[in-house]
Scaffold this active site. Structure first.
Site, PDB file in Angstrom:
ATOM      1  N   TYR A   1       3.954   1.510 -28.861  1.00  0.00           N
ATOM      2  CA  TYR A   1       4.259   1.135 -27.188  1.00  0.00           C
ATOM      3  C   TYR A   1       3.791   2.477 -26.787  1.00  0.00           C
ATOM      4  O   TYR A   1       3.215   2.100 -25.305  1.00  0.00           O
ATOM      5  CB  TYR A   1       6.241   1.042 -27.635  1.00  0.00           C
ATOM      6  CG  TYR A   1       6.201   0.695 -26.052  1.00  0.00           C
ATOM      7  CD1 TYR A   1       5.898  -0.908 -25.528  1.00  0.00           C
ATOM      8  CD2 TYR A   1       7.060   1.436 -25.587  1.00  0.00           C
ATOM      9  CE1 TYR A   1       6.802  -1.107 -24.412  1.00  0.00           C
ATOM     10  CE2 TYR A   1       7.681   1.187 -24.067  1.00  0.00           C
ATOM     11  CZ  TYR A   1       7.550  -0.145 -23.689  1.00  0.00           C
ATOM     12  OH  TYR A   1       8.056  -0.743 -22.295  1.00  0.00           O
ATOM     13  N   ALA A   2       4.367   3.551 -26.896  1.00  0.00           N
ATOM     14  CA  ALA A   2       4.130   4.636 -25.873  1.00  0.00           C
ATOM     15  C   ALA A   2       2.257   4.705 -26.391  1.00  0.00           C
ATOM     16  O   ALA A   2       1.265   5.234 -25.547  1.00  0.00           O
ATOM     17  CB  ALA A   2       4.243   5.697 -26.941  1.00  0.00           C
ATOM     18  N   ALA A   3       1.561   4.822 -27.365  1.00  0.00           N
ATOM     19  CA  ALA A   3      -0.067   4.412 -27.119  1.00  0.00           C
ATOM     20  C   ALA A   3      -0.685   3.382 -26.061  1.00  0.00           C
ATOM     21  O   ALA A   3      -1.862   4.058 -25.161  1.00  0.00           O
ATOM     22  CB  ALA A   3      -0.210   3.865 -28.641  1.00  0.00           C
ATOM     23  N   SER A   4       0.019   1.984 -26.426  1.00  0.00           N
ATOM     24  CA  SER A   4      -0.359   1.551 -25.272  1.00  0.00           C
ATOM     25  C   SER A   4      -0.239   1.834 -23.787  1.00  0.00           C
ATOM     26  O   SER A   4      -0.572   1.616 -22.825  1.00  0.00           O
ATOM     27  CB  SER A   4      -0.037  -0.527 -25.416  1.00  0.00           C
ATOM     28  OG  SER A   4       1.316  -0.543 -24.775  1.00  0.00           O
ATOM     29  N   LYS A   5       1.227   2.525 -23.399  1.00  0.00           N
ATOM     30  CA  LYS A   5       1.257   2.901 -21.914  1.00  0.00           C
ATOM     31  C   LYS A   5       0.415   4.008 -21.473  1.00  0.00           C
ATOM     32  O   LYS A   5       0.538   4.168 -20.019  1.00  0.00           O
ATOM     33  CB  LYS A   5       2.982   2.917 -22.040  1.00  0.00           C
ATOM     34  CG  LYS A   5       3.823   1.363 -22.352  1.00  0.00           C
ATOM     35  CD  LYS A   5       3.315   1.076 -22.027  1.00  0.00           C
ATOM     36  CE  LYS A   5       4.387  -0.154 -21.093  1.00  0.00           C
ATOM     37  NZ  LYS A   5       4.429  -1.309 -20.155  1.00  0.00           N
TER      38      LYS A   5
ATOM     39  N   ILE B   1      15.391   0.365 -18.161  1.00  0.00           N
ATOM     40  CA  ILE B   1      15.676  -0.379 -17.498  1.00  0.00           C
ATOM     41  C   ILE B   1      16.362  -1.598 -17.695  1.00  0.00           C
ATOM     42  O   ILE B   1      16.409  -2.125 -18.485  1.00  0.00           O
ATOM     43  CB  ILE B   1      14.735  -1.215 -16.036  1.00  0.00           C
ATOM     44  CG1 ILE B   1      13.874   0.302 -15.814  1.00  0.00           C
ATOM     45  CG2 ILE B   1      14.684  -1.935 -15.038  1.00  0.00           C
ATOM     46  CD1 ILE B   1      14.203   0.766 -14.849  1.00  0.00           C
TER      47      ILE B   1
ATOM     48  N   VAL C   1      -1.536 -13.186 -21.760  1.00  0.00           N
ATOM     49  CA  VAL C   1      -2.496 -11.795 -21.441  1.00  0.00           C
ATOM     50  C   VAL C   1      -3.650 -11.947 -22.230  1.00  0.00           C
ATOM     51  O   VAL C   1      -4.737 -11.038 -21.598  1.00  0.00           O
ATOM     52  CB  VAL C   1      -1.799 -10.970 -21.145  1.00  0.00           C
ATOM     53  CG1 VAL C   1      -0.907 -10.917 -19.570  1.00  0.00           C
ATOM     54  CG2 VAL C   1      -1.108 -10.191 -21.874  1.00  0.00           C
TER      55      VAL C   1
ATOM     56  N   SER D   1       5.281   3.005 -18.119  1.00  0.00           N
ATOM     57  CA  SER D   1       6.536   3.143 -18.828  1.00  0.00           C
ATOM     58  C   SER D   1       6.697   5.202 -19.014  1.00  0.00           C
ATOM     59  O   SER D   1       5.430   5.931 -19.236  1.00  0.00           O
ATOM     60  CB  SER D   1       6.603   2.916 -20.417  1.00  0.00           C
ATOM     61  OG  SER D   1       7.906   3.436 -21.062  1.00  0.00           O
TER      62      SER D   1
HETATM   63  P1  NAP Z   1      10.627  -8.775 -21.176  1.00  0.00           P
HETATM   64  O1  NAP Z   1      12.312  -8.944 -20.221  1.00  0.00           O
HETATM   65  O2  NAP Z   1      10.875  -8.817 -21.795  1.00  0.00           O
HETATM   66  O3  NAP Z   1       9.742  -9.087 -19.855  1.00  0.00           O
HETATM   67  C1  NAP Z   1       9.054  -9.370 -20.232  1.00  0.00           C
HETATM   68  C2  NAP Z   1       7.449 -10.595 -19.817  1.00  0.00           C
HETATM   69  O4  NAP Z   1       6.172 -10.296 -19.731  1.00  0.00           O
HETATM   70  C3  NAP Z   1       8.203 -11.792 -19.730  1.00  0.00           C
HETATM   71  O5  NAP Z   1       8.081 -12.700 -18.435  1.00  0.00           O
HETATM   72  C4  NAP Z   1       7.247 -12.040 -20.759  1.00  0.00           C
HETATM   73  O6  NAP Z   1       6.937 -13.811 -20.883  1.00  0.00           O
HETATM   74  C5  NAP Z   1       6.313 -11.808 -20.946  1.00  0.00           C
HETATM   75  N1  NAP Z   1       5.096 -11.456 -21.968  1.00  0.00           N
HETATM   76  C6  NAP Z   1       5.187 -10.946 -22.874  1.00  0.00           C
HETATM   77  N2  NAP Z   1       3.753 -11.013 -24.335  1.00  0.00           N
HETATM   78  C7  NAP Z   1       3.892 -11.861 -22.873  1.00  0.00           C
HETATM   79  C8  NAP Z   1       1.947 -12.461 -22.889  1.00  0.00           C
HETATM   80  N3  NAP Z   1       1.117 -11.890 -24.722  1.00  0.00           N
HETATM   81  N4  NAP Z   1       0.890 -13.116 -22.228  1.00  0.00           N
HETATM   82  C9  NAP Z   1       1.840 -13.833 -21.340  1.00  0.00           C
HETATM   83  N5  NAP Z   1       3.261 -13.184 -20.510  1.00  0.00           N
HETATM   84  C10 NAP Z   1       3.266 -12.097 -21.683  1.00  0.00           C
HETATM   85  O7  NAP Z   1      10.487  -6.965 -19.939  1.00  0.00           O
HETATM   86  P2  NAP Z   1      10.966  -6.185 -19.032  1.00  0.00           P
HETATM   87  O8  NAP Z   1      12.530  -5.182 -20.046  1.00  0.00           O
HETATM   88  O9  NAP Z   1      10.812  -6.922 -17.766  1.00  0.00           O
HETATM   89  O10 NAP Z   1       9.390  -5.098 -19.002  1.00  0.00           O
HETATM   90  C11 NAP Z   1       8.233  -5.497 -17.632  1.00  0.00           C
HETATM   91  C12 NAP Z   1       7.096  -4.483 -18.137  1.00  0.00           C
HETATM   92  O11 NAP Z   1       8.047  -3.583 -17.908  1.00  0.00           O
HETATM   93  C13 NAP Z   1       6.586  -4.225 -19.581  1.00  0.00           C
HETATM   94  O12 NAP Z   1       5.320  -4.137 -19.474  1.00  0.00           O
HETATM   95  C14 NAP Z   1       7.365  -2.700 -19.979  1.00  0.00           C
HETATM   96  O13 NAP Z   1       6.539  -3.108 -21.093  1.00  0.00           O
HETATM   97  C15 NAP Z   1       7.774  -1.964 -18.844  1.00  0.00           C
HETATM   98  N6  NAP Z   1       9.223  -1.474 -19.020  1.00  0.00           N
HETATM   99  C16 NAP Z   1       9.571  -1.690 -19.468  1.00  0.00           C
HETATM  100  C17 NAP Z   1      11.180  -1.373 -19.805  1.00  0.00           C
HETATM  101  C18 NAP Z   1      12.669  -1.350 -19.902  1.00  0.00           C
HETATM  102  O14 NAP Z   1      13.399  -0.334 -19.653  1.00  0.00           O
HETATM  103  N7  NAP Z   1      13.126  -2.659 -19.800  1.00  0.00           N
HETATM  104  C19 NAP Z   1      11.009   0.674 -19.339  1.00  0.00           C
HETATM  105  C20 NAP Z   1       9.705   0.741 -19.519  1.00  0.00           C
HETATM  106  C21 NAP Z   1       8.796   0.035 -19.069  1.00  0.00           C
HETATM  107  P3  NAP Z   1       6.814 -14.956 -21.949  1.00  0.00           P
HETATM  108  O15 NAP Z   1       7.254 -14.477 -22.996  1.00  0.00           O
HETATM  109  O16 NAP Z   1       7.165 -16.442 -21.015  1.00  0.00           O
HETATM  110  O17 NAP Z   1       5.629 -15.324 -21.997  1.00  0.00           O
END
Ligand code: NAP
Length: 252
Positions: free
Chosen positions: A160-164, A193, A69, A147
């Protein structure tokens, strides 16, 4: 027997970070609801597996596009190639995200840049590329994954907080710019999650987190995917610039 109309029948949806976790679940739910999905992440094999699952469940065959991305050129290429096949883009879910946790005073430039460039700039690049298409269509829905950490901050996660928090401000600003073109832009702020991202947390930290969640449990990717489905569907056609918190009551 007449078929029941699905909530995203005929819609075209790009989902970033669709290879695992929350993004994978959103892809599966959107596929089940009749959308033509365009799946992106870096890992091509994992994307192909998600596409296979959608097809096996009777969904429309997805388009997979492996990219980072942070790569603006590849994003433009993805939009052009998708349009050749689908002619329109109705929904964009900016879900790809990473963490590089560490105490602020010792945070390296690399860890700052990696998180801001992936989470915030990646969202900006995708929004800019796709919103041009949506403005021409006079219709579109953009859903950005923020987030609760972007609302309340967290020790050890300044980058991370700043990005969100940046994603939330970006969401509201673009919602104001594009509202008159019927392009609606909202954010989801998940709490904790259960995914690979949170599996890395120690048991002690998990126990402390659970105490801060009135619901008393961690969320599931499907909890977030259902909120994304609502924001992608026609049920939310008068909602823009909002942040929907999906966190079991952690932040009120
Ligand atoms: P995850 O299991 O680590 O999955 C992250 C996804 O992003 C993967 O599909 C990964 O695919 C992709 N990704 C990461 N860096 C990338 C890059 N440079 N280019 C393209 N794709 C990229 O994370 P998740 O827990 O599902 O989180 C998904 C979203 O929800 C994130 O934005 C996270 O900050 C947000 N979120 C999660 C939680 C939580 O508790 N889990 C809470 C709040 C917010 P590849 O590695 O194959 O590229």
């Amino acid at each position: 027997m007449h078929s029941v109309k699905k909530r995203l029948d005929g819609k075209v949806a790009i989902i970033t970070g669709a290879s695992r976790g929350i993004g994978r679940e959103i892809a599966l739910v959107f596929g089940r609801e009749g959308a033509k999905t365009i799946l992106t992440a870096r890992s091509a094999d994992a994307l192909a597996a998600v596409a296979q699952e959608i097809k096996a469940a009777g969904g429309v065959e997805p388009i997979c596009f492996s990219l980072d991305v942070k790569d603006a050129v590849k994003i433009e290429e993805l939009v052009d190639k998708s349009l050749d096949k689908t002619e329109r883009i109705d929904i964009l879910v900016n879900n790809a995200g990473v963490t590089r946790d560490g105490l602020f005073v010792r945070m390296s430039d690399e860890d700052w840049d990696e998180v801001l460039d992936t989470n915030l700039k990646g969202t900006f690049l995708f929004m800019r590329a796709v919103s041009k298409v949506m403005m021409r269509q006079r219709a579109g829905k953009i859903i950005n994954m923020a987030s609760v950490i972007g609302l309340i901050g967290n020790a050890g996660q300044a980058n991370y907080a700043a990005s969100k928090a940046g994603i939330i401000a970006l969401t509201k600003s673009v919602a104001k710019e594009l509202g008159s073109r019927n392009v609606l832009v909202n954010a989801i702020a998940p709490g904790f999650i259960e995914t690979e991202m949170t599996q890395a947390l120690g048991e002690d930290i998990k126990k402390t987190i659970l105490k801060s969640i009135p619901a008393g449990v961690l969320g599931k990717p499907s909890d977030v995917a259902q909120a994304a489905l609502f924001l992608a569907s026609d049920e939310s056609n008068f909602i823009t610039g909002q942040v929907i918190t999906v966190d079991g009551g952690m932040v009120m």
